[in-house]
Design a protein around this motif. Structure first.
Motif: not given
Length: 638
Positions: A375-380, A447-457
């Motif tokens: 979803k993120v890939f296609f939308t971008h 983070q945005d699609e699945l609500g998983i708490s995470a960072g960029l690292q």
């Protein structure tokens, strides 16, 4: 001429075909249980799709009136046809066709003439004049119906209409009923639309299925519409000939009929595929890997505008296999996520096994990671005008040996591996989507699609590979959506080891309270994040000088700072025990992620004792149920 098309999908009676499919318990038909007849595949596409592709070019507005039971099916169909979700109207449980049309008229404030067709209408747009174009030219109240001709092919029937005007008498209506299975389409004038509510208030109005001569049954929506047309002062039929696959409307069509006559009816309308006609066709599987990572310094400040240093390791990885659809596949553009028997089990040896696996592994699955990534890939790509050819689809599956829930970036490895697979399949380059942005998009999937708490690292190191210094300074991140990243020389690292617990817990829980405290501006937390950032800068300098003693000291400071902020209760006894054992055997250690594992290095004074100290540490860890491995750095993740 402005015209609105209404597709009636509200018949309450289950057709024979739908009943037959429900009584089939083979894997082939289980996927079609409960699917409305109009959405069953004809030559690889839902029956409705064959003529909707023409309809949306002809009509300014198209609405589908569904029931509470069928709504989700049409919603899913709409997602693959750019059909506006708000144009699927849920009528609840239908009280008849007139009630449904009145509902659409009120809700959508339809002022122009209305064209009405049943959802399971099926016709061949490639042969003869087109029904939808003919219907759009109709004015006022008109009925288009079918009179079978003896000896005609039951699949493709010629449409003959009788021209007339004036009142449609009951005798005329009965003749129509006896000579056809049901009308194909209706045109309702705008003046008649205004009379719908008054008609519905008549005491003798009711909608019901009516059995006629032989085995023919008029669905309630057809009977209801004919009854309404009887009340109109002016009704006509249009004289027109065109070709239609009309018989599919018959509610008595069986599964045997479907398999023999309808399933492949329009195969001739599908042009043969070849590498020449599909120049972007791919035939070879694409296999990509993304490795686990260890946070060497600064974590968890990556989620708090800090700085971190992270290392990709060869010991563990997630692998994604994409299998392009062959040219011969009917559903050439379809995408299928194949289940992983370990990560996404769908088969259990017993109910006890299901309960134990649910307790051990929880209920999250990898399928959702792949779905969110797509979803993120296609939308971008869509938003940024990156052209990708979506005609060909694929099947995809993933495998992973990264220990779960120990903070080694297992979920982001799955998404990153799939992301790299999508880049290869669709021919998107790092120039189209720069590496720093790729990492941010992978984070967005979690983070945005699945609500998983995470960072960029995690996503940065899996995008870049090797050893990377990362600066997440707030102003830069806010402006660009990513930080500033610098590749470091992995040859400057000391030998490292990893230990992790055998029975891990949710790696995302530890972050929750600290994140809120940071958002609240708590001085101790804000200062800790500043310290993490400084430790990372100092660690980069120490590695450049190959000062491993200094690096070891910084690792200890990183852990002590984290312990002071989070508290022992949050860090868990097992994690603290691994740190303690490391200290007892001339080593230093810290968390490589959010908990469940520790990364460490030997920090003794006599090099001759290194191997012995590490051997005794390994035995001590293994005796208490921990797993010990020597880390193998990975220079890149290609």
């Amino acid at each position: 001429m402005s015209k609105t098309l209404v597709i009636l999908a509200t018949t309450s009676a289950t057709t024979t075909l739908e009943k037959d499919i429900k009584n089939e318990h083979t894997s082939r038909f289980l996927r079609y249980r409960g699917v409305p007849k109009c959405l069953l595949p004809i030559s690889g596409r839902p029956a409705l799709s064959w003529w909707y592709d023409t309809a949306y070019h002809i009509y300014e507005h198209i609405y589908i009136i569904a029931t509470a039971h069928s709504y989700k099916h049409f919603e899913r169909w709409a997602s693959g046809h750019a059909f506006p979700k708000e144009n699927i109207l849920n009528s609840g449980f239908s009280q008849g066709a007139i009630s449904d049309i009145s509902f659409a008229h009120r809700v959508k404030d339809i002022a122009e003439d209305l064209c009405i067709v049943p959802a399971d209408l099926l016709f061949d747009n490639s042969r003869g004049l087109r029904l939808l174009e003919t219907l759009k030219q109709a004015k006022g109240n008109q009925i288009i119906y079918h009179i079978p001709e003896h000896g005609d092919d039951p699949r493709i029937q010629r449409i003959t209409t009788e021209h007339g005007s004036g009142l449609l008498t009951k005798e005329d209506t009965e003749n129509v009923k006896k000579s056809l299975i049901c009308p194909l389409a209706y045109n309702m004038g705008s003046s008649s639309l205004k009379q719908l509510d008054s008609y519905l208030r008549l005491p003798d109005h009711q909608a019901s299925d009516v059995s006629l001569s032989g085995s023919i049954t008029i669905p309630s929506l057809q009977e209801d519409l004919l009854a309404f047309y009887e009340t109109q002062e002016y009704v006509q039929t249009i004289e027109q000939e065109f070709v239609s696959a009309y018989g599919y409307l018959d509610p008595s069509v069986t599964l045997t009929d479907y398999l023999k006559t309808w399933e492949k009816l329009l195969d001739t309308n599908i042009p043969p595929r070849s590498p020449k006609t599909f120049p972007n066709h791919q035939s070879q599987p694409i296999i990509t890997r993304s490795n686990a990572r260890v946070g060497l310094m600064g974590n968890p400040s990556d989620g708090f505008y800090g700085k971190t240093m992270s290392l990709l390791i060869s010991n563990f990885w997630a692998e994604v296999t994409l299998i392009p659809n062959p040219l011969t596949q009917v559903e050439y553009g379809s995408i299928s996520i194949l289940p992983n028997p370990v990560a996404d089990p769908h088969l259990f040896s017993s109910i006890e096994s299901m309960a134990v696996i649910s307790q051990t592994d929880g209920y999250d699955n990898g399928d959702r990671l792949l779905q969110a990534c797509c979803k993120v890939f296609f939308t971008h790509c869509q938003k940024n005008n990156i052209k990708i050819d979506v005609k060909q689809g694929f099947s995809v599956l993933f495998e992973t040996n990264i220990p779960r829930q120990v903070g080694l970036a297992g979920s982001s490895a799955i998404i990153t591996a799939f992301w790299k697979t999508l880049l290869k399949f669709y021919g998107v380059t790092d120039e189209d989507i720069p590496l720093p942005l790729q990492a941010s998009l992978v984070l967005s999937a979690e983070q945005d699609e699945l609500g998983i708490s995470a960072g960029l690292q995690d996503r940065v190191i899996q995008a870049y590979g090797g050893l990377v210094y990362m600066d997440f300074e707030k102003q830069h991140v806010d402006q660009y959506g990513y930080g500033q990243y610098e590749r470091l020389n992995i040859d400057n690292l000391p030998p490292l080891w990893l230990a992790y617990v055998a029975d891990p817990k949710d790696s995302g829980k530890m972050h929750n309270s600290v994140r809120q405290r940071f958002a609240n501006g708590e001085p101790a937390v804000v200062e800790a994040m500043r310290q993490f950032a400084q430790l990372t800068t100092d660690a980069r300098d120490a590695l450049e000088k190959r000062d491993h003693k200094k690096f070891a000291s910084l690792m200890s400071q990183n852990f002590n700072t984290r312990r002071a902020v989070y508290g022992d209760a949050a860090l868990d006894k097992a994690n603290l025990r691994m740190i303690q054992l490391a200290t007892e055997h001339s080593c230093v250690a810290k968390f490589p992620g959010s908990g469940g594992a520790v990364v460490g290095m030997w920090n003794g004074d006599d090099e001759a004792h290194r191997n012995q100290d590490l051997q005794e540490l390994r035995w001590a860890l293994e005796k208490e149920g921990f797993v010990f491995v020597e880390i193998q750095p990975k220079a890149n993740d290609a």
